[in-house]
Design a protein around this motif. Structure first.
Motif, PDB file in Angstrom:
ATOM      1  N   GLU A 288       0.813  -1.217   0.000  1.00 14.31           N
ATOM      2  CA  GLU A 288       0.000   0.000   0.000  1.00 14.31           C
ATOM      3  C   GLU A 288       0.846   1.266   0.000  1.00 14.31           C
ATOM      4  O   GLU A 288       0.498   2.256  -0.661  1.00 14.31           O
ATOM      5  N   TYR A 289       1.961   1.265   0.747  1.00 11.46           N
ATOM      6  CA  TYR A 289       2.704   2.509   0.962  1.00 11.46           C
ATOM      7  C   TYR A 289       4.095   2.523   0.328  1.00 11.46           C
ATOM      8  O   TYR A 289       4.786   3.546   0.399  1.00 11.46           O
ATOM      9  N   GLY A 290       4.516   1.425  -0.277  1.00 10.66           N
ATOM     10  CA  GLY A 290       5.774   1.410  -1.019  1.00 10.66           C
ATOM     11  C   GLY A 290       7.025   1.363  -0.166  1.00 10.66           C
ATOM     12  O   GLY A 290       8.137   1.443  -0.682  1.00 10.66           O
ATOM     13  N   LYS A 291       6.862   1.252   1.142  1.00 10.02           N
ATOM     14  CA  LYS A 291       7.990   1.107   2.063  1.00 10.02           C
ATOM     15  C   LYS A 291       7.689  -0.042   3.004  1.00 10.02           C
ATOM     16  O   LYS A 291       6.533  -0.374   3.247  1.00 10.02           O
ATOM     17  N   SER A 292       8.743  -0.625   3.537  1.00  9.70           N
ATOM     18  CA  SER A 292       8.504  -1.730   4.468  1.00  9.70           C
ATOM     19  C   SER A 292       8.023  -1.187   5.807  1.00  9.70           C
ATOM     20  O   SER A 292       8.378  -0.068   6.210  1.00  9.70           O
ATOM     21  N   LEU A 293       7.214  -1.982   6.465  1.00 10.13           N
ATOM     22  CA  LEU A 293       6.740  -1.618   7.807  1.00 10.13           C
ATOM     23  C   LEU A 293       7.934  -1.484   8.745  1.00 10.13           C
ATOM     24  O   LEU A 293       7.991  -0.552   9.564  1.00 10.13           O
ATOM     25  N   GLU A 294       8.891  -2.376   8.606  1.00  9.83           N
ATOM     26  CA  GLU A 294      10.095  -2.321   9.442  1.00  9.83           C
ATOM     27  C   GLU A 294      10.819  -0.991   9.259  1.00  9.83           C
ATOM     28  O   GLU A 294      11.229  -0.363  10.243  1.00  9.83           O
ATOM     29  N   HIS A 295      10.959  -0.547   8.018  1.00  8.40           N
ATOM     30  CA  HIS A 295      11.648   0.719   7.728  1.00  8.40           C
ATOM     31  C   HIS A 295      10.957   1.888   8.403  1.00  8.40           C
ATOM     32  O   HIS A 295      11.603   2.722   9.060  1.00  8.40           O
ATOM     33  N   ASP A 296       9.639   1.976   8.259  1.00 17.68           N
ATOM     34  CA  ASP A 296       8.917   3.133   8.786  1.00 17.68           C
ATOM     35  C   ASP A 296       8.845   3.131  10.309  1.00 17.68           C
ATOM     36  O   ASP A 296       8.944   4.183  10.947  1.00 17.68           O
TER      37      ASP A 296
END
Length: 314
Positions: A288-296
């Motif tokens: 959905e957001y183009g970034k990993s959950l871990e990253h954010d």
């Protein structure tokens, strides 16, 4: 988005609740805390295992596990590991009390709990709540809500939602038709019907209802709910109609986007969802957001608070 929510997750086997209770006490006794040991155990045990570890811990040390975790940690890290160390039904009861205590109601917190907790958990949570607050969860929620929102909340805390029930193809087709007939297909909305349906059907069933509704009407259940309802009542029905992994990916994104972090929301997202759910949420989040959950999440947290969240994700 629903596979892992209906599957049991096998955690790494442990020698015993007794050995974990001893190891946790050793990690906290004396000066300083062995945070690595604390986090390793608490992030790799199921809710059922935590209940057993806490039972043994209380028998050996006269305090709950969460009590000693609270005394040995601080800040957001403390809130997170204390929540993980608390038997899940007690944690749920405490969240509901936080939502309704004092003046006003924290509707967002209440909705997060109501859409995430399987019905049987509320039975145990209610016994704990009544013991500590001299009233039932139903009485507490009823006294702090009103209208159709109250009606839906009460149904959910009474355990009406069959969270893990399989999808019924014939029933889903009928539900899709009836939702239109009693909502967008008429003047006014049959709210009693909406409350009854959305507070009893499983996420897997509603996923299929949404697919059928979208095929027929070119938009999904969320659009239909938003056009027919309003306020907290609308928010609750939308949450119930949204696949759990999608709902929590959206909520976690709300917690970490922009300047600052909604740590209260982030912490409860990671405690209300076990590892299989978090893996599913992470997949949806990335798509959905183009970034990993871990990253954010890592970018918005630090220290042992961040390390604990990462251990839950991995």
């Amino acid at each position: 988005h629903l596979r892992s929510f209906a599957q049991l997750f096998i955690y790494p086997s442990m020698a015993s609740a007794e050995s974990d209770a001893h190891a946790l006490h050793k990690a906290m006794k004396g000066l300083g805390t062995n945070d690595e040991q604390l986090v390793d155990i608490l992030t790799h045990r199921s809710r059922g295992q935590i209940i057993e570890i806490d039972r043994v811990y209380r028998s050996l040390h006269k305090h709950s596990l969460a009590h000693d975790v609270h005394g040995d940690t601080s800040g957001d890290y403390r809130d997170l590991v204390e929540g993980l160390a608390t038997p899940f039904h007690e944690y749920v009861a405490d969240l509901i009390h936080s939502a309704v205590k004092g003046l006003g109601t924290n509707e967002n917190l209440l909705i997060d709990v109501l859409v995430s907790v399987p019905g049987p958990v509320f039975e145990a949570a209610n016994a704990y709540y009544k013991e500590h607050h001299k009233k039932t969860i139903e009485e507490a929620v009823s006294g702090d809500t009103s209208g159709h929102f109250k009606q839906a909340c009460v149904r959910l805390v009474k355990g009406s939602r069959h969270f893990f029930a399989p999808m019924d193809p014939a029933g889903a087709a009928n539900d899709a038709q009836e939702i239109y007939k009693k909502g967008e297909g008429r003047l006014g909305t049959n709210d009693d019907f909406f409350v009854d349906l959305f507070t009893t059907r499983s996420p897997a069933h509603l996923y299929e209802v949404n697919r059928l509704y979208s095929d027929k009407h070119k938009h999904g259940l969320v659009h239909a709910i938003k056009s027919e309802t309003s306020g907290c009542y609308k928010d609750l029905l939308v949450a119930l109609a949204t696949p759990p992994a999608v709902y929590w990916a959206q909520r976690i994104h709300e917690a970490v986007k922009g300047l600052g972090t909604n740590d209260s929301l982030l912490k409860r997202a990671f405690i209300l969802n076990e590892k299989p759910q978090l893996r599913e949420i992470a997949a949806v989040y990335h798509a959905e957001y183009g970034k990993s959950l871990e990253h954010d999440v890592k970018g918005d947290t630090s220290g042992w608070y961040s390390k604990t969240l990462m251990s839950l994700l991995n």
